[in-house]
Scaffold this motif. Sequence first.
Motif, PDB file in Angstrom:
ATOM      1  N   GLU A 161      48.249 -18.292  87.573  1.00 47.50           N
ATOM      2  CA  GLU A 161      46.610 -18.701  87.298  1.00 47.50           C
ATOM      3  C   GLU A 161      46.253 -19.431  88.367  1.00 47.50           C
ATOM      4  N   ASP A 162      47.009 -20.033  89.123  1.00 47.66           N
ATOM      5  CA  ASP A 162      46.431 -20.780  90.280  1.00 47.66           C
ATOM      6  C   ASP A 162      46.544 -19.986  91.576  1.00 47.66           C
ATOM      7  N   LEU A 163      47.034 -18.885  91.618  1.00 49.08           N
ATOM      8  CA  LEU A 163      47.144 -18.121  92.650  1.00 49.08           C
ATOM      9  C   LEU A 163      45.987 -17.075  93.004  1.00 49.08           C
ATOM     10  N   SER A 164      45.781 -16.746  94.225  1.00 50.09           N
ATOM     11  CA  SER A 164      44.523 -16.020  94.595  1.00 50.09           C
ATOM     12  C   SER A 164      45.241 -14.747  94.086  1.00 50.09           C
ATOM     13  N   VAL A 165      44.064 -13.545  94.106  1.00 47.61           N
ATOM     14  CA  VAL A 165      44.496 -12.228  93.772  1.00 47.61           C
ATOM     15  C   VAL A 165      45.724 -11.570  94.825  1.00 47.61           C
ATOM     16  N   ALA A 166      45.519 -11.926  96.168  1.00 46.84           N
ATOM     17  CA  ALA A 166      46.741 -11.543  96.830  1.00 46.84           C
ATOM     18  C   ALA A 166      48.096 -11.944  96.399  1.00 46.84           C
ATOM     19  N   GLY A 167      47.938 -13.280  95.971  1.00 45.22           N
ATOM     20  CA  GLY A 167      49.127 -13.930  95.391  1.00 45.22           C
ATOM     21  C   GLY A 167      49.816 -13.108  94.413  1.00 45.22           C
ATOM     22  N   LYS A 168      48.946 -12.866  93.653  1.00 45.32           N
ATOM     23  CA  LYS A 168      49.262 -12.088  92.087  1.00 45.32           C
ATOM     24  C   LYS A 168      49.909 -10.813  92.343  1.00 45.32           C
ATOM     25  N   GLN A 169      49.367 -10.138  93.306  1.00 43.43           N
ATOM     26  CA  GLN A 169      49.764  -8.982  94.101  1.00 43.43           C
ATOM     27  C   GLN A 169      51.220  -8.904  94.691  1.00 43.43           C
ATOM     28  N   MET A 170      51.404 -10.150  95.410  1.00 37.27           N
ATOM     29  CA  MET A 170      52.735 -10.376  95.985  1.00 37.27           C
ATOM     30  C   MET A 170      53.627 -10.342  94.847  1.00 37.27           C
ATOM     31  N   VAL A 171      53.353 -11.025  93.868  1.00 37.70           N
ATOM     32  CA  VAL A 171      54.413 -11.543  92.625  1.00 37.70           C
ATOM     33  C   VAL A 171      54.674  -9.961  92.171  1.00 37.70           C
ATOM     34  N   ALA A 172      53.503  -9.224  91.808  1.00 39.52           N
ATOM     35  CA  ALA A 172      53.732  -7.846  91.266  1.00 39.52           C
ATOM     36  C   ALA A 172      54.804  -6.989  92.219  1.00 39.52           C
ATOM     37  N   LEU A 173      54.705  -7.188  93.185  1.00 44.41           N
ATOM     38  CA  LEU A 173      55.270  -6.453  94.430  1.00 44.41           C
ATOM     39  C   LEU A 173      56.989  -7.023  94.328  1.00 44.41           C
ATOM     40  N   CYS A 174      56.954  -8.370  94.083  1.00 46.05           N
ATOM     41  CA  CYS A 174      58.466  -8.718  94.300  1.00 46.05           C
ATOM     42  C   CYS A 174      59.202  -8.209  92.919  1.00 46.05           C
ATOM     43  N   ARG A 175      58.394  -8.213  91.565  1.00 46.28           N
ATOM     44  CA  ARG A 175      58.804  -7.831  90.626  1.00 46.28           C
ATOM     45  C   ARG A 175      59.389  -6.360  90.667  1.00 46.28           C
ATOM     46  N   ALA A 176      58.593  -5.643  91.396  1.00 50.11           N
ATOM     47  CA  ALA A 176      58.890  -4.127  91.622  1.00 50.11           C
ATOM     48  C   ALA A 176      60.364  -3.919  92.335  1.00 50.11           C
ATOM     49  N   ILE A 177      60.105  -4.814  93.587  1.00 50.28           N
ATOM     50  CA  ILE A 177      61.224  -4.570  94.531  1.00 50.28           C
ATOM     51  C   ILE A 177      62.723  -5.119  93.916  1.00 50.28           C
ATOM     52  N   ALA A 180      40.609  -5.698  95.697  1.00 58.59           N
ATOM     53  CA  ALA A 180      39.908  -7.414  95.650  1.00 58.59           C
ATOM     54  C   ALA A 180      40.677  -8.288  96.782  1.00 58.59           C
ATOM     55  N   LEU A 181      40.905  -7.659  97.842  1.00 55.89           N
ATOM     56  CA  LEU A 181      41.538  -8.307  99.014  1.00 55.89           C
ATOM     57  C   LEU A 181      40.664  -8.641 100.258  1.00 55.89           C
ATOM     58  N   THR A 182      40.642  -9.685 100.898  1.00 59.31           N
ATOM     59  CA  THR A 182      39.822  -9.670 101.905  1.00 59.31           C
ATOM     60  C   THR A 182      40.576  -9.208 103.151  1.00 59.31           C
ATOM     61  N   ALA A 183      39.837  -8.960 104.352  1.00 56.57           N
ATOM     62  CA  ALA A 183      40.511  -8.184 105.451  1.00 56.57           C
ATOM     63  C   ALA A 183      41.783  -8.736 105.762  1.00 56.57           C
ATOM     64  N   LYS A 184      41.873 -10.090 106.092  1.00 57.56           N
ATOM     65  CA  LYS A 184      42.996 -10.636 106.327  1.00 57.56           C
ATOM     66  C   LYS A 184      44.259 -10.299 105.489  1.00 57.56           C
ATOM     67  N   GLU A 185      43.977 -10.407 103.932  1.00 63.76           N
ATOM     68  CA  GLU A 185      44.805 -10.361 102.783  1.00 63.76           C
ATOM     69  C   GLU A 185      45.420  -8.857 103.062  1.00 63.76           C
ATOM     70  N   VAL A 186      44.468  -7.915 103.433  1.00 66.10           N
ATOM     71  CA  VAL A 186      44.870  -6.657 103.619  1.00 66.10           C
ATOM     72  C   VAL A 186      45.968  -6.324 104.665  1.00 66.10           C
ATOM     73  N   GLN A 187      45.707  -7.281 105.534  1.00 69.26           N
ATOM     74  CA  GLN A 187      46.598  -6.885 106.940  1.00 69.26           C
ATOM     75  C   GLN A 187      48.204  -7.515 106.562  1.00 69.26           C
ATOM     76  N   LYS A 188      48.222  -8.721 105.727  1.00 68.91           N
ATOM     77  CA  LYS A 188      49.229  -9.201 105.405  1.00 68.91           C
ATOM     78  C   LYS A 188      49.903  -8.150 104.344  1.00 68.91           C
ATOM     79  N   LEU A 189      49.307  -7.380 103.444  1.00 75.53           N
ATOM     80  CA  LEU A 189      49.768  -6.346 102.561  1.00 75.53           C
ATOM     81  C   LEU A 189      50.575  -5.272 103.349  1.00 75.53           C
ATOM     82  N   TRP A 190      49.603  -4.977 104.358  1.00 76.44           N
ATOM     83  CA  TRP A 190      50.030  -3.781 105.384  1.00 76.44           C
ATOM     84  C   TRP A 190      51.559  -4.158 105.867  1.00 76.44           C
ATOM     85  N   GLY A 191      51.704  -5.573 106.388  1.00 77.25           N
ATOM     86  CA  GLY A 191      52.989  -5.842 106.830  1.00 77.25           C
ATOM     87  C   GLY A 191      53.906  -5.723 105.889  1.00 77.25           C
ATOM     88  N   VAL A 192      53.756  -6.172 104.541  1.00 73.51           N
ATOM     89  CA  VAL A 192      54.919  -5.941 103.693  1.00 73.51           C
ATOM     90  C   VAL A 192      55.207  -4.614 103.434  1.00 73.51           C
TER      91      VAL A 192
END
Lengths: 500, 335
Positions: A141-157, A172-184
């Motif tokens: 609950e203390d993480l940003s939307v992007a953080g929650k998404q990363m957790v969901a990704l980890c759980r899938a991986i 729900a991501l900002t442009a910067k967070e999208v870039q990070k997700l693309w990197g992943v």
Amino acid sequence: MGEVFVELKGIKKAYEGVYALKGIDLALRKGEIHCLAGGNGCGKSTLIKTISGVHEPTAGEIYIDGQQMNHMKPLDAIEKGIQVIYQDFAVFPNLTVAENIALNTEIKDRTKVVSYKRMRELAGKAMAQIGADLNPDARLEDLSVAGKQMVALCRAIINNPKLLILDEPTTALTAKEVQKLWGVLRNLREQNIAILLVDHKFDEIRPLVDRLTILRNGEFVSSGLISEYGHVRFQKDMTGHDFSTEKYRPEPSDEPILSVEHISSKGNYEDISFALSKGDVLGITGLLGSGRNEIAEALFGLCPAESGKIVLHGKEVKLKSIKDAVKHEIGFVPEDRLTEGLFTALPITDNTVASSLKKYVRAFGLKSFEMGENTKTWMKRLGVVAVSKDVPVSSLSGGNAQKVVLGKWLNTNPKLLVLVGPSVGMDVGAKAEIHAILRDLAQTGVGVVMVTDDLSELVENCNRILIVKDHKIIKSSDNSLSKKEIEALLMGSDQKEEEA
Amino acid sequence: MKNPLARNKQVGTLIALMALVCVLMLIFCPGSYFTAKNAKSMLFQFPEYGILAFGMMLCMIAGGIDLSLVGIMNLSGLTAALILLALIPEGTEASAEFTAVALIVSSVAALLVGALCGLFNGFLIGYFGIPAMLVTLCSLQLFTGLVYGITGGPAVTGMCDAFKEIANGTIAGTFVPYVLPIFVIVLLVVAFILHKTKLGREIYYLGTNRKASVFSGINTLKTSMLTYMTSGILGGVSGILITSHLNAAKSSNGTSYTLLTILIVVLGGVHPDGGKGDVVGVTLSVLLMQMISNAFTLLHISQDVKNFANGALLILVLVCVMLIRKVEEKKKAQQ
């Protein structure tokens, strides 16, 4: 080119005789990022649910790893290595990052005794694999939307998927967070995983995806390598017609509507000044947490200014609460329209009159007939597509629902309309309609202020632009800026941001 | 505000259940159920808790609940009794005019106490955002404790005969009790508030989506306070009726009504999450519960067993409500 992992042939899906999918072919290859695009209701979600075994197709064949699947159930899909990350991520907000990531494995292995050490190890391994860097003990609950998404990704991986499906991951991501997700995602592609992405923002997906498939109304429209597509073809395939991306450039006017002078609110925004004349559409952009939303909220009494002054139509106004804002005829379209803007269980009429009930009070009761008539007028003027004014708003698409929110405020005859993310989550066609409405409003003398992350939206519709960073305006422009220049200003290397 | 089809279904179900009760009673005790005497006794009983149920309905449509209604009822009933006794002490005779004035003064005071209790609840709920369930559970103890403290335990009795007449008398020359027109007037006023006023609309908005209400510029504190105040006033009306009916004011009157009114309201189509329901469904539900309760009495079933049955019935109804919603959601998801 990788080998084909999942292949769909002539998939059809009918609900009570209505076809949501009308014969779709799709091939997903290992080590390839495939994007599925289409307007609202095009069948994207149904197709995902078919691949993941939630829905059984009415007709057609599904092959996974060359093997034909019959009566596939969600568990079969998971066993075959298909993992879906839905829009809401399905994470547990009250548990920690490590617990969230390791939960599935713990359940699968039928562990009875919880070992936090093992959980942290599992989480650490998954995060290393995708290149995420989160504190394993932080609560979700203390993480940003992007953080929650990363957790969901980890759980899938952690389940070693062969195909990863992401349903509108960037909403729900900002442009910067999208870039990070693309990197992943690029990193995962290197690991020979097939990725299916649902997204309909062309600029966003262009640098990432290998292949694109476009659906419309449940029908296959086109498919091909991303290099075969340009803006014009993408929009045409998505909507079926051409859109002119003419920029909004009104005649300059010297009839002032709003003037904001040096307003500040500690920790939210500092020394903000801007002015708005008749016909202007003012756009505010900035990264998440930059204070851009708070500036908009200041105009609706949600985040009141502690100093400075706000002048509306030549009169200084104090906006300390929503009540004040409504009194001064200011309307506010929130970012989260479903939970903050609408009464989804109630009919369109009730939503339309929610902010203007006062108008309908008479000596004995309420003028119900006029409520209905006014609602019909707005539905017609805003182009709300619905069976009637009496259907609940929950039955409308995103674009139509947003028009109802607009109608609710327009029915109060506002002097100023403040919008946050006016077209978030809508398809190209619905976006264009909302933009046309806002331009018309500005022309008729309503002040329009919008906060947006969508730089195309900003550049095309706002003739005045404010760029906010660290709670201050870093650039105020009459829109001679290009998207690239705005991006550069937003990204401008900021070490503090990187660490956060 | 309402889906006509869903509403007709609700009304149909309630009427079918009433018919079922009639058929069962026709089989089990035809001799005593379908008599003029029994009909008369039914007319006397339901207004008391029917009016309470309307208070519960308003709060539940607004997304809350009022568990303190019985406490409000007893506190305002006691207020009426004490004022009346102060004006016309036990054993003394007063002129007809003075009795009328005393009745009006004590009734208005009772309604005022009800309104204040409701405002107290509404303020805590609307201003601090404490869940209504907790606020009203605590204030129930508060109001009940006040009554107990004032009376010291034993019931306050000895009110003048005119007061007894309110709940026990009939309109001269007929078998229609005074409480029946009182119930009908309350019913009409509540229906008007809920369906024909700004407050009524705001109650539905608040119950449907509190956040969106705030963002639409609705003064949710005011709406909360007015909703619970109205509920409190209705508690006051019931307080006058039950005190008159039993000719006694005490802290333990009508304690089974809390569960009963929740059952009535949910059975009448008010969704526990708020935003749904209307006066027609709840009124029919009041009548249905009266028929069932009366049937239990004639079958010599004790109050404890009645409470057990009401609890079981409420759980059953809630399970049905949730099941129906699940089916509806599934249908929606498939579209």
